[in-house]
Scaffold this motif. Structure first.
Motif, PDB file in Angstrom:
ATOM      1  N   LEU A   1       3.682   2.123   8.911  1.00 46.86           N
ATOM      2  CA  LEU A   1       2.800   3.291   8.990  1.00 46.86           C
ATOM      3  C   LEU A   1       2.232   3.670   7.636  1.00 46.86           C
ATOM      4  O   LEU A   1       1.097   4.137   7.527  1.00 46.86           O
ATOM      5  N   ASP A   2       3.024   3.472   6.575  1.00 48.27           N
ATOM      6  CA  ASP A   2       2.524   3.797   5.243  1.00 48.27           C
ATOM      7  C   ASP A   2       1.315   2.939   4.896  1.00 48.27           C
ATOM      8  O   ASP A   2       0.295   3.433   4.415  1.00 48.27           O
ATOM      9  N   ALA A   3       1.450   1.635   5.145  1.00 49.40           N
ATOM     10  CA  ALA A   3       0.335   0.743   4.846  1.00 49.40           C
ATOM     11  C   ALA A   3      -0.864   1.049   5.733  1.00 49.40           C
ATOM     12  O   ALA A   3      -2.013   0.988   5.302  1.00 49.40           O
TER      13      ALA A   3
ATOM     14  N   SER B   1       7.596   0.817  -5.986  1.00 48.79           N
ATOM     15  CA  SER B   1       7.467   1.198  -4.580  1.00 48.79           C
ATOM     16  C   SER B   1       6.304   2.143  -4.333  1.00 48.79           C
ATOM     17  O   SER B   1       5.876   2.320  -3.191  1.00 48.79           O
ATOM     18  N   SER B   2       5.767   2.759  -5.395  1.00 45.53           N
ATOM     19  CA  SER B   2       4.650   3.679  -5.210  1.00 45.53           C
ATOM     20  C   SER B   2       3.326   2.950  -5.007  1.00 45.53           C
ATOM     21  O   SER B   2       2.351   3.543  -4.542  1.00 45.53           O
ATOM     22  N   LEU B   3       3.265   1.654  -5.359  1.00 52.55           N
ATOM     23  CA  LEU B   3       2.040   0.891  -5.157  1.00 52.55           C
ATOM     24  C   LEU B   3       1.836   0.610  -3.676  1.00 52.55           C
ATOM     25  O   LEU B   3       2.782   0.494  -2.908  1.00 52.55           O
ATOM     26  N   SER B   4       0.586   0.471  -3.288  1.00 47.23           N
ATOM     27  CA  SER B   4       0.273   0.274  -1.876  1.00 47.23           C
ATOM     28  C   SER B   4       0.489  -1.159  -1.414  1.00 47.23           C
ATOM     29  O   SER B   4       0.607  -1.416  -0.222  1.00 47.23           O
ATOM     30  N   PHE B   5       0.553  -2.124  -2.339  1.00 47.73           N
ATOM     31  CA  PHE B   5       0.684  -3.522  -1.945  1.00 47.73           C
ATOM     32  C   PHE B   5       2.053  -3.797  -1.321  1.00 47.73           C
ATOM     33  O   PHE B   5       3.077  -3.331  -1.814  1.00 47.73           O
TER      34      PHE B   5
ATOM     35  N   ILE C   1      -0.641  -5.113   3.122  1.00 50.01           N
ATOM     36  CA  ILE C   1      -1.675  -5.109   2.086  1.00 50.01           C
ATOM     37  C   ILE C   1      -1.302  -6.188   1.075  1.00 50.01           C
ATOM     38  O   ILE C   1      -0.252  -6.115   0.437  1.00 50.01           O
ATOM     39  N   ILE C   2      -2.138  -7.193   0.942  1.00 47.31           N
ATOM     40  CA  ILE C   2      -1.838  -8.369   0.124  1.00 47.31           C
ATOM     41  C   ILE C   2      -2.728  -8.369  -1.114  1.00 47.31           C
ATOM     42  O   ILE C   2      -3.942  -8.181  -1.023  1.00 47.31           O
ATOM     43  N   HIS C   3      -2.108  -8.602  -2.262  1.00 46.17           N
ATOM     44  CA  HIS C   3      -2.828  -8.613  -3.536  1.00 46.17           C
ATOM     45  C   HIS C   3      -2.564  -9.949  -4.230  1.00 46.17           C
ATOM     46  O   HIS C   3      -1.423 -10.271  -4.567  1.00 46.17           O
ATOM     47  N   ILE C   4      -3.600 -10.755  -4.402  1.00 44.77           N
ATOM     48  CA  ILE C   4      -3.498 -12.024  -5.133  1.00 44.77           C
ATOM     49  C   ILE C   4      -4.325 -11.877  -6.400  1.00 44.77           C
ATOM     50  O   ILE C   4      -5.535 -11.649  -6.336  1.00 44.77           O
ATOM     51  N   HIS C   5      -3.665 -11.997  -7.546  1.00 45.11           N
ATOM     52  CA  HIS C   5      -4.301 -11.629  -8.813  1.00 45.11           C
ATOM     53  C   HIS C   5      -4.105 -12.739  -9.845  1.00 45.11           C
ATOM     54  O   HIS C   5      -3.008 -13.264 -10.013  1.00 45.11           O
ATOM     55  N   ARG C   6      -5.192 -13.113 -10.509  1.00 42.15           N
ATOM     56  CA  ARG C   6      -5.175 -14.110 -11.574  1.00 42.15           C
ATOM     57  C   ARG C   6      -4.628 -15.456 -11.108  1.00 42.15           C
ATOM     58  O   ARG C   6      -3.799 -16.079 -11.781  1.00 42.15           O
ATOM     59  N   ALA C   7      -5.070 -15.895  -9.953  1.00 40.19           N
ATOM     60  CA  ALA C   7      -4.764 -17.240  -9.474  1.00 40.19           C
ATOM     61  C   ALA C   7      -5.978 -18.125  -9.728  1.00 40.19           C
ATOM     62  O   ALA C   7      -7.122 -17.696  -9.548  1.00 40.19           O
ATOM     63  N   ARG C   8      -5.744 -19.368 -10.139  1.00 44.18           N
ATOM     64  CA  ARG C   8      -6.861 -20.276 -10.393  1.00 44.18           C
ATOM     65  C   ARG C   8      -7.455 -20.778  -9.088  1.00 44.18           C
ATOM     66  O   ARG C   8      -8.668 -20.742  -8.887  1.00 44.18           O
TER      67      ARG C   8
END
Length: 292
Positions: free
Chosen positions: A215-217, A241-245, A265-272
């Protein structure tokens, strides 16, 4: 070993222990007899480190402490039904640290009631489980598993946590095939050179099979205000835990998905590169909350 019980064959007694001074190795074995009785270990050598710890043949080890650390210069091996349980189920606030060159598991279980810290070069799992139970309490710190060179899960191996879990490394993280998985309430994968999610394997957060039940997401995804971390994402994965991801994958060179990566909620960051092969999928609960 604990010996054979004629009156109660399903509970052959606690496993025996032997320390080989020449090899500097502690061995706990139950001779393949079935048992429900645990062998308590209340301390590990810290002044002169052991070379290896071996738990095998249906031995069950219990470390009933609020904080404990096992450090060896070589391997920790759990084989053929061996298991180690850290902490107590009725009070899951313990913290356990494991430091070794290699952690090798085959048909075995590590259970932690609280938080788990692991620092190894190699983690190999075959038909094995690492289960972290934080009791659903916010007071329990996130678990951190660091394997600098190699992590391989095979033949239905699973790492799971009902709290936040971070997995870090510098080499390869490989989930080989069906039944292999890494699952947590919040999951952070960071700094690997390659992550390979093989056919039939799963990377998932939160734990619920129906990830839309978070429910939070759901409230975040339906909000008209964009979370600040989506506009200005952090440079690295943060176990916060406060981040939405619910899933963060950061600073990984190449990601190959032949199985399933699913979260709220998926976060993919700085992947080539991110490659999704036939049969693979990255699913964000059908709420369009993926962020690249």
């Amino acid at each position: 070993s604990g010996g054979q019980s004629f009156g109660c064959p399903q509970n052959a007694g606690a496993a025996g222990t032997i320390y080989d001074k020449s090899l500097e190795t502690l061995k706990v074995s139950n001779g393949n007899f079935t048992t429900h009785t645990e062998t308590p270990l209340l301390g590990f050598s810290v002044t002169k480190l052991w070379s290896n710890v071996l738990v095998e043949s249906n031995a069950k080890v219990l470390v009933p402490l609020l904080w404990s650390r096992v450090q060896v210069t070589g391997q920790i091996r759990l084989l053929t039904g061996g298991s180690i349980c850290f902490g107590l189920s009725e009070n899951p606030i313990s913290e356990f640290e494991l430091v070794a060159e290699e952690l090798l598991m085959s048909d075995s279980v590590i259970k932690v009631y609280g938080a788990f810290r692991m620092y190894v070069k190699v983690l190999l799992m075959w038909d094995s489980k690492i289960q972290i139970d934080g009791g659903g309490k916010d007071v329990v710190l996130a678990s951190m598993l660091e394997a600098r060179n190699l992590v391989v899960l095979k033949h239905g191996s699973v790492i799971s946590s009902n709290a936040a879990l971070g997995v870090y490394g510098q080499g390869l993280l490989n989930l080989s095939g069906p039944g292999d998985g890494i699952k947590a309430r919040q999951l952070f994968l960071s700094l690997f050179y390659n992550i390979e999610v093989g056919p039939g394997s799963v990377v998932q957060a939160p734990l619920d099979e129906d990830v839309r039940s978070s429910l939070d997401a759901l409230s975040i995804c339906e909000s008209k205000t964009c979370p600040s971390e989506l506009i200005a994402p952090p440079d690295d994965c943060h176990v916060n835990s406060s981040l939405s991801f619910t899933i963060q994958i950061c600073r990984v060179e190449d990601i190959t998905v032949g199985g399933i990566v699913k979260g709220s909620i998926i976060h993919i960051h700085r992947a080539r590169t991110v490659t999704v092969t036939d049969g693979g999928a990255i699913s964000a609960s059908e709420l369009q909350s993926r962020h690249w």
